[in-house]
Design an enzyme around this catalytic site. Structure first.
Site, short mmCIF file in Angstrom:
data_model
loop_
_atom_site.label_atom_id
_atom_site.label_comp_id
_atom_site.label_asym_id
_atom_site.label_seq_id
_atom_site.Cartn_x
_atom_site.Cartn_y
_atom_site.Cartn_z
N GLU A 194 120.99 86.09 13.51
CA GLU A 194 121.56 84.74 13.18
C GLU A 194 122.39 84.66 12.01
O GLU A 194 123.36 83.99 11.85
CB GLU A 194 120.82 83.54 13.71
CG GLU A 194 121.73 82.26 13.68
CD GLU A 194 122.53 82.01 14.91
OE1 GLU A 194 123.34 80.92 15.22
OE2 GLU A 194 122.66 82.93 15.68
N THR A 202 139.24 78.70 19.36
CA THR A 202 137.79 78.86 18.82
C THR A 202 136.68 79.49 19.99
O THR A 202 135.90 80.15 19.67
CB THR A 202 137.33 77.66 18.20
OG1 THR A 202 136.33 78.23 17.24
CG2 THR A 202 136.65 76.57 19.23
#
Length: 369
Positions: free
Chosen positions: A211, A345
């Site tokens: 991440e 997005t």
């Protein structure tokens, strides 16, 4: 409140809103006005920018870079935390994509200010191999930078490539009258950032990115801890970045393969397909559940990208299907015209609009800088 229609402020951060959240509706609402002929949706999402820029002197005081929280009643920023990761990312994305959707020059100008500000204040390189990354400024532009970079930031390779070429193949874009040294530099940075994000996959034991990573950068706030002998951080083989234990999970995010898709279709360089194939193979190898049963095969997030065999989380995020797999699919399609479709997005395509149609509908930018 969807029942009463009353707006409710954020319950934390003194009621401030995430800056990216109210600047990531514009493609959707503007397109809604275009297909309905009702300009109220356009005007609503257009109206957030004038106070954001003018009440904060955004271009002069912040060089086009935004803190990640904004008070909704004043349009003024809360704090000085500036980053291209969570709560900041799609503000920059939608500046360019509004321009690509509607060809309104103002939005390219605003995008240009932000990218120039990023290159001045946030663009850094790691040691020892000079991986280019986008740093954070958690305490403002004049304070020490953080070498932490979210996987979320990996959309920037594709965005800067599109900002340079406007969706044209690179060879054609370079022949256009508007091509200049700035766009050439932007495209080079786009390639370097995408390479960095590929390395975030290639250097882990699973071939999957975590991440968040922390880069090895002598000038950063994390440099001393990066080199501490007592650190629990996992360091990649090249020594360019490390992973903290709490940041080692993988949620099957799309941003790197998103950039690979854009760069392949703009350059036709097969290395981008090769990198995408490696990443896909790693997802198949390490995130698959019920792999031998075609009727129940699925994929899941991972608790960390370091341990093999992998510790699976038993959940799947919606963007795995909506974005990650879609961008991998598009990476291997041969006919993709990036001047015709603008991806929002969440990877949903919108058709680029004819300015004459917008003029007929009286849909124009309602403010200027």
């Amino acid at each position: 409140n969807l029942h009463t229609g009353v707006a409710v402020k954020n319950h934390v951060h003194m009621g401030a809103s995430s800056t990216a959240e109210f600047t990531t509706l514009q493609l959707e609402f503007k397109y809604l006005s275009i297909i309905t002929g009702n300009d109220k949706y356009w005007k609503l999402v257009e109206s957030v920018y004038e106070p954001l820029y003018k009440n904060n002197n955004l271009l002069t005081s912040y060089n086009g870079l935004i803190p990640i929280y904004t008070f909704p009643d004043t349009g003024k920023f809360l704090g000085q935390n500036i980053r291209f990761g969570s709560r900041g990312d799609s503000f920059y994305e939608y500046l360019l994509k509004q321009y690509l959707l509607t060809h309104e020059p103002l939005y390219y100008e605003l995008y240009r200010h932000s990218i120039d500000g990023m290159k001045r204040h946030l663009l850094k390189t790691s040691k020892p191999n000079g991986l280019v990354y986008i740093a954070e400024r958690p305490s403002g532009l004049n304070q020490i930078h953080s070498s932490k970079m979210d996987h979320l930031v990996c959309f920037m390779g594709g965005l800067m490539a599109m900002g340079a070429t406007e969706g044209l193949p690179l060879s054609k874009a370079r022949t256009m009258s508007w091509w200049d040294n700035t766009r050439e530099e932007d495209f080079m940075i786009a390639q370097e950032l995408t390479y960095t994000c590929y390395q975030m996959y290639a250097q882990t034991p699973t071939g999957l990115a975590p991440e968040i990573v922390v880069f090895n950068d002598r000038g950063s706030a994390e440099y001393t801890e990066f080199h501490s002998i007592n650190s629990e951080w996992w360091t990649c083989p090249s020594g360019d970045f490390a992973i903290k234990p709490l940041d080692a999970h993988n949620l099957q995010r799309p941003e790197t393969v998103e950039s690979l898709m854009f760069l392949y279709h703009l350059t036709k360089d097969p290395q981008y397909r090769q990198w995408g194939a490696e990443i896909l193979d790693s997802f198949v190898k390490h995130t698959c559940i019920n792999c031998d049963d075609p009727d129940s095969i699925t994929y899941t997030s991972l608790h960390n990208v370091i341990d093999i065999p992998t510790d699976k989380k038993d959940n799947v995020e919606s963007f795995w299907i909506a974005e990650t797999l879609k961008y991998l699919y598009l990476l291997f399609q041969d006919e993709v015209d990036l001047t015709k479709d603008i991806f929002n997005t969440e990877a949903h395509p919108f058709p680029a609009m004819n300015p004459e149609i917008l003029k007929e509908l009286n849909l124009t930018t309602g403010w200027s800088i």
